[in-house]
Design a protein around this motif. Structure first.
Motif, PDB file in Angstrom:
ATOM      1  N   LYS A 247       0.857  -1.196   0.000  1.00 42.98           N
ATOM      2  CA  LYS A 247       0.000   0.000   0.000  1.00 42.98           C
ATOM      3  C   LYS A 247       0.895   1.249   0.000  1.00 42.98           C
ATOM      4  N   ARG A 251      -4.566   6.918   2.203  1.00 39.83           N
ATOM      5  CA  ARG A 251      -5.783   7.726   2.061  1.00 39.83           C
ATOM      6  C   ARG A 251      -5.454   9.213   2.223  1.00 39.83           C
ATOM      7  N   VAL A 254      -4.214  10.467  -1.039  1.00 35.78           N
ATOM      8  CA  VAL A 254      -5.306  10.608  -2.008  1.00 35.78           C
ATOM      9  C   VAL A 254      -6.067  11.911  -1.757  1.00 35.78           C
ATOM     10  N   LYS A 255      -6.271  12.247  -0.479  1.00 38.67           N
ATOM     11  CA  LYS A 255      -6.958  13.506  -0.133  1.00 38.67           C
ATOM     12  C   LYS A 255      -6.226  14.723  -0.665  1.00 38.67           C
ATOM     13  N   GLU A 275      -4.747   2.709  -0.428  1.00 36.05           N
ATOM     14  CA  GLU A 275      -5.665   2.388   0.664  1.00 36.05           C
ATOM     15  C   GLU A 275      -7.118   2.620   0.279  1.00 36.05           C
ATOM     16  N   THR A 276      -7.349   3.438  -0.709  1.00 39.20           N
ATOM     17  CA  THR A 276      -8.718   3.756  -1.136  1.00 39.20           C
ATOM     18  C   THR A 276      -9.199   2.872  -2.275  1.00 39.20           C
ATOM     19  N   SER A 277      -8.384   1.934  -2.711  1.00 38.74           N
ATOM     20  CA  SER A 277      -8.754   1.089  -3.852  1.00 38.74           C
ATOM     21  C   SER A 277      -9.600  -0.096  -3.411  1.00 38.74           C
ATOM     22  N   ARG A 278     -10.592  -0.411  -4.231  1.00 41.07           N
ATOM     23  CA  ARG A 278     -11.382  -1.633  -4.063  1.00 41.07           C
ATOM     24  C   ARG A 278     -11.773  -2.115  -5.456  1.00 41.07           C
ATOM     25  N   GLU A 289     -13.580   8.601  -4.644  1.00 39.10           N
ATOM     26  CA  GLU A 289     -13.220   8.526  -3.233  1.00 39.10           C
ATOM     27  C   GLU A 289     -12.260   9.670  -2.936  1.00 39.10           C
ATOM     28  N   GLU A 290     -12.557  10.453  -1.916  1.00 39.71           N
ATOM     29  CA  GLU A 290     -11.729  11.614  -1.544  1.00 39.71           C
ATOM     30  C   GLU A 290     -11.554  12.568  -2.717  1.00 39.71           C
ATOM     31  N   HIS A 294     -11.445   6.716  -9.144  1.00 39.48           N
ATOM     32  CA  HIS A 294     -10.690   5.466  -9.056  1.00 39.48           C
ATOM     33  C   HIS A 294     -11.171   4.498 -10.138  1.00 39.48           C
TER      34      HIS A 294
END
Length: 370
Positions: A247, A251, A254-255, A275-278, A289-290, A294
């Motif tokens: 990772k 996050r 990303v912000k 950390e924000t990936s799914r 996200e943020e 993505h």
């Protein structure tokens, strides 16, 4: 040997385990190939083409899965797992480190699972992962450029710019096959491209290949944060063979990225490098996200399934022939690189990286095969 080629059922997965040309090579070598009906129909490989190449057509998935050797593209989905039986050889992409549930189910099925992504060659390269990494690297830029459009949630940046307007900034994490091909595509579009890696020899090589068109940067936390904040498109292409992706993108970072910028996480099939990936699908490929778009499709090459299938068969066919000609156990004993692809063996984990990530006991492939 009887070889089964089932139809893929993952979302928008139109690749198929073997092309008609591959079937011809196998049948010429004296093997039988059973291809599930309509397995390659969407990419122009009709049942008639497979029949002409010497295959037999299976009317159902259960019939295709009744073969001792199964050759496919993606990991078994929930509806396919009950079709597996003990002692069967499954030769496909698995990416098990990111999926403990699938790992447990495959262990319970007591199959022999050989993963394309961990097979190596004499030079230590990954010959069966490489063709899909080439495809995914190129698609990552196409997908990222599309996601940058305002209608898709992006910030409205044209990667190549126009006269009088600066091009978009692309940051690529990882200088392996995915990263190299992503750089090639992004530079072809005229983008401002920076590639980061922790290997100075690799950065030197890329500098020699691309010259001053490509900016290279040693990857450390400070440089990553600086460049990510400026990027319009960030492509994550890091890889630890057989293990979860590290990772690298928090996050918090990303912000700090620009609103409407895009993150394409090619490492998502190994858990993702942010950390924000799914995982997402081709049916619903992006989310925000943020404030960052993505794109985390876990089977990216399926978007160009015909080209991807041809490239994959070119790489896998020699190994399929070896397994079919010699039998799986002899083939694994004879080829140390193929043996590295052995992830599971009759209820035991045989890949150290996978076992470490999932905190499972491990037995070496050499001992398992004895």
């Amino acid at each position: 040997m009887l070889i089964g080629v089932p139809k893929e059922i993952k979302d928008h997965e139109y690749r198929v385990g073997i092309t008609p040309a591959g079937v011809r090579a196998l049948t010429d070598a004296g093997h039988e190939v059973l291809v599930e009906t309509r397995a390659g129909e969407r990419i122009g490989f009709s049942d008639e083409l497979y029949l002409a190449a010497g295959a037999r057509i299976a009317d159902s998935a259960s019939e295709a899965y009744a073969c001792p050797l199964i050759v496919k593209v993606k990991e078994p989905q929930s509806g396919e797992i009950p079709l597996l039986r003990e002692g069967q050889v499954l030769f496909t992409y698995l990416h098990l480190a990111a999926d403990p549930t699938l790992t447990r189910l495959l262990l319970e099925s007591r199959i022999v699972a050989i993963a394309y992504e961990t097979v190596s060659d004499a030079a230590g390269a990954l010959p069966l992962l490489t063709p899909m990494s080439e495809v995914a690297g190129r698609i990552s830029i196409q997908a990222g450029a599309t996601a940058l459009q305002l209608a898709n949630g992006g910030r409205g940046v044209l990667l190549g710019g126009v006269p009088g307007v600066v091009p978009g900034k692309v940051l690529i994490l990882g200088g392996g096959t995915v990263g190299t091909h992503a750089a090639m595509m992004a530079l072809g579009l005229g983008a401002d491209v920076t590639l980061m890696d922790i290997s100075l020899p690799r950065l030197r090589y890329l500098d020699e290949v691309f010259g001053t068109r490509l900016k290279t940067r040693y990857s450390d936390a400070y440089a990553l944060e600086e460049l990510a904040r400026e990027a319009d498109l960030l492509v994550g292409s890091v890889l630890l063979p057989g293990k979860r992706a590290p990772k690298l993108i928090s996050r918090a970072l990303v912000k700090q990225m620009q609103p409407g910028s895009v993150l394409v996480d090619v490492a998502i099939d190994q858990g993702g490098c942010a950390e924000t990936s799914r995982p997402t699908t081709h049916s619903s490929p992006t989310y925000i996200e943020e404030g960052v778009v993505h794109y985390c499709v876990a089977n990216m090459p399926a978007a160009c399934a015909r080209s991807a299938t041809q490239a994959l068969t070119n790489a896998t066919l020699p190994y399929v022939l070896a397994i079919a000609d010699k039998g799986w156990k002899v083939a694994l004993k004879a080829d140390a690189g193929l043996r590295k692809g052995l992830n599971l063996h009759l209820g035991q984990v045989t890949h150290a990286g996978l076992a470490s990530d999932l905190e499972l006991p491990c037995i070496s492939p050499d001992i398992a095969l004895e």
